[in-house]
Write a protein that holds these residues in place. Structure first.
Motif, PDB file in Angstrom:
ATOM      1  N   TRP A  13      45.956  37.771  38.892  1.00  0.00           N
ATOM      2  CA  TRP A  13      45.033  36.947  38.040  1.00  0.00           C
ATOM      3  C   TRP A  13      44.851  37.922  36.655  1.00  0.00           C
ATOM      4  N   GLY A  54      34.341  33.461  40.248  1.00  0.00           N
ATOM      5  CA  GLY A  54      35.823  33.500  39.541  1.00  0.00           C
ATOM      6  C   GLY A  54      35.812  32.394  38.472  1.00  0.00           C
ATOM      7  N   CYS A  55      34.782  32.800  37.359  1.00  0.00           N
ATOM      8  CA  CYS A  55      34.658  32.112  36.307  1.00  0.00           C
ATOM      9  C   CYS A  55      35.842  31.864  35.232  1.00  0.00           C
ATOM     10  N   GLY A  56      36.714  32.865  35.349  1.00  0.00           N
ATOM     11  CA  GLY A  56      37.999  32.778  34.422  1.00  0.00           C
ATOM     12  C   GLY A  56      37.580  33.085  33.076  1.00  0.00           C
ATOM     13  N   ASP A  78      34.318  37.465  37.675  1.00  0.00           N
ATOM     14  CA  ASP A  78      35.779  37.535  37.714  1.00  0.00           C
ATOM     15  C   ASP A  78      36.301  38.631  38.183  1.00  0.00           C
ATOM     16  N   ILE A  79      37.346  38.485  39.059  1.00  0.00           N
ATOM     17  CA  ILE A  79      38.020  39.677  39.506  1.00  0.00           C
ATOM     18  C   ILE A  79      38.992  40.395  38.368  1.00  0.00           C
ATOM     19  N   ASP A  99      34.823  41.811  42.507  1.00  0.00           N
ATOM     20  CA  ASP A  99      35.393  41.171  43.297  1.00  0.00           C
ATOM     21  C   ASP A  99      34.363  40.240  44.211  1.00  0.00           C
ATOM     22  N   ALA A 100      34.181  39.032  44.099  1.00  0.00           N
ATOM     23  CA  ALA A 100      32.940  38.319  44.591  1.00  0.00           C
ATOM     24  C   ALA A 100      33.046  38.504  46.267  1.00  0.00           C
ATOM     25  N   ARG A 115      34.292  26.319  39.838  1.00  0.00           N
ATOM     26  CA  ARG A 115      35.214  25.454  39.509  1.00  0.00           C
ATOM     27  C   ARG A 115      36.687  26.171  40.054  1.00  0.00           C
ATOM     28  N   PHE A 116      37.085  25.914  41.012  1.00  0.00           N
ATOM     29  CA  PHE A 116      38.427  26.710  41.456  1.00  0.00           C
ATOM     30  C   PHE A 116      38.551  27.929  41.579  1.00  0.00           C
ATOM     31  N   PHE A 121      40.434  34.472  48.186  1.00  0.00           N
ATOM     32  CA  PHE A 121      40.143  35.548  48.885  1.00  0.00           C
ATOM     33  C   PHE A 121      40.743  36.036  50.213  1.00  0.00           C
TER      34      PHE A 121
HETATM   35  C1  SAM Z   1      42.133  28.886  39.031  1.00  0.00           C
HETATM   36  S1  SAM Z   1      41.151  30.216  38.079  1.00  0.00           S
HETATM   37  C2  SAM Z   1      39.624  29.198  37.686  1.00  0.00           C
HETATM   38  C3  SAM Z   1      39.058  29.879  36.509  1.00  0.00           C
HETATM   39  C4  SAM Z   1      37.661  28.826  36.070  1.00  0.00           C
HETATM   40  N1  SAM Z   1      36.763  28.939  37.175  1.00  0.00           N
HETATM   41  C5  SAM Z   1      37.921  27.713  35.326  1.00  0.00           C
HETATM   42  O1  SAM Z   1      37.739  26.683  36.246  1.00  0.00           O
HETATM   43  O2  SAM Z   1      38.646  27.751  34.329  1.00  0.00           O
HETATM   44  C6  SAM Z   1      40.813  31.073  39.457  1.00  0.00           C
HETATM   45  C7  SAM Z   1      39.731  32.388  39.075  1.00  0.00           C
HETATM   46  O3  SAM Z   1      39.206  33.089  40.354  1.00  0.00           O
HETATM   47  C8  SAM Z   1      39.256  34.501  40.013  1.00  0.00           C
HETATM   48  N2  SAM Z   1      39.553  35.119  41.250  1.00  0.00           N
HETATM   49  C9  SAM Z   1      40.350  35.012  42.154  1.00  0.00           C
HETATM   50  N3  SAM Z   1      39.896  35.754  43.241  1.00  0.00           N
HETATM   51  C10 SAM Z   1      38.818  36.598  42.758  1.00  0.00           C
HETATM   52  C11 SAM Z   1      37.829  37.287  43.592  1.00  0.00           C
HETATM   53  N4  SAM Z   1      38.022  37.867  44.814  1.00  0.00           N
HETATM   54  N5  SAM Z   1      36.789  37.270  42.993  1.00  0.00           N
HETATM   55  C12 SAM Z   1      36.219  37.116  41.777  1.00  0.00           C
HETATM   56  N6  SAM Z   1      37.070  36.163  41.196  1.00  0.00           N
HETATM   57  C13 SAM Z   1      38.297  35.958  41.495  1.00  0.00           C
HETATM   58  C14 SAM Z   1      40.698  34.595  39.231  1.00  0.00           C
HETATM   59  O4  SAM Z   1      40.526  35.692  38.462  1.00  0.00           O
HETATM   60  C15 SAM Z   1      40.706  33.227  38.305  1.00  0.00           C
HETATM   61  O5  SAM Z   1      39.964  33.734  37.090  1.00  0.00           O
END
Ligand code: SAM
Length: 273
Positions: A13, A54-56, A78-79, A99-100, A115-116, A121
């Protein structure tokens, strides 16, 4: 701070973050119907503090902050450092790189949304249990995740179009971290219950996400497997690759609009009192 636990995902990511930040306006436009759903959820009750997991680049975090007004604090976590670096700071929002699954929260939230952002994990039960620790007793969770690949043909079209260009990419493991890891609703319900959540309800949500046709190529060039294929190719080769893959998306183009049917789950649950 990021942990070693989800280090592969963190790497993945962080590499994807630049494209997401470039195409932030397009992502926000395409996925707006799901952002609206989460903002509506936030408005159902008074909220003091909201967490977006995982707010992107933070569209949902900002939308909820806007919907709720100034009082509640909205935290996007977000990670990926690069995703958070690209997240615009507007309204009462704060962003955290963590890391959540493993982050030690020093505050609690009465609503946790995503959202996604919760399908990646290594240990989903541990992650959902950690998010429960971050939730006020009686607080709520509302996550949007993908249903099966078969029901989400825009995503499988992108995978198929990119596959010959990325011959070294490992095959998608349907049981490992990835966009479809929570597609099996019965299994997902168990993961949340094992994580300690009460009243887990998983409902289908279908939306048609749209964008102007002129944004399709910028979308494909910045996000997902086609963006990775383009990045891996020589600069001279890139325009040809884009031309080649663009045709695979004709079925989603209706006049000057692209329509992407999104087959999702809405997962809701509450933290025990
Ligand atoms: C598909 S993107 C979605 C981003 C955002 N929620 C959106 O809808 O625009 C997935 C997101 O989850 C984050 N992510 C993945 N594993 C994670 C973790 N263990 N802890 C926090 N965030 C994580 C990624 O870095 C990425 O930004």
């Amino acid at each position: 701070m990021t942990s070693e636990v989800n280090s592969e995902q963190a790497k993945w990511w962080n590499a994807a973050g630049e494209g997401w930040a470039n195409a932030q306006d397009i992502v926000d436009l395409v996925l707006r119907p799901l952002e609206e759903l989460l903002a509506q959820k936030a408005l159902e009750r008074p909220r003091h503090r909201v967490l977006d997991v995982g707010c992107g680049t933070g569209a949902v975090t900002r939308a909820i902050a806007k919907a709720l007004g100034d009082a509640p604090e909205c935290v996007g976590l977000d990670i990926s450092q690069t995703m958070i670096a690209g997240a615009a700071r507007e309204g009462n929002v704060r962003f955290v790189v963590a890391d959540a699954q493993t982050h030690t929260f020093d505050e609690t939230f009465d609503l946790v949304v995503s959202r996604f952002g919760v399908m990646f994990f290594e240990d989903p039960t541990a992650a959902f249990r950690n998010l429960l620790r971050a939730t006020t007793p009686g607080g709520e969770l509302c996550f949007i995740t993908w249903r099966t690949p078969e029901e989400n043909s825009f995503m499988t079209t992108a995978q198929k179009a990119a596959a010959p260009l990325l011959p070294d990419a490992p095959p998608l493991d349907p049981n490992g971290p990835g966009p479809f890891s929570l597609a099996d609703a019965d299994n997902t319900k168990k993961l949340f219950e094992q994580g300690g959540w009460d009243g887990v309800v998983i409902q289908p949500v279908d939306r048609v996400c749209t964008m102007p046709e002129k944004l399709l190529v910028p979308y494909l060039s910045n996000l997902g497997p086609i963006a990775r294929a383009i990045k891996a190719a020589d600069v001279d080769e890139r325009p040809r690759i884009i031309d080649d893959v663009r045709g695979a998306f004709d079925e989603f183009v209706h006049g000057d609009e692209v329509r992407v049917p999104a087959a999702c789950w809405q997962i809701t649950a509450s933290a025990p009192l």
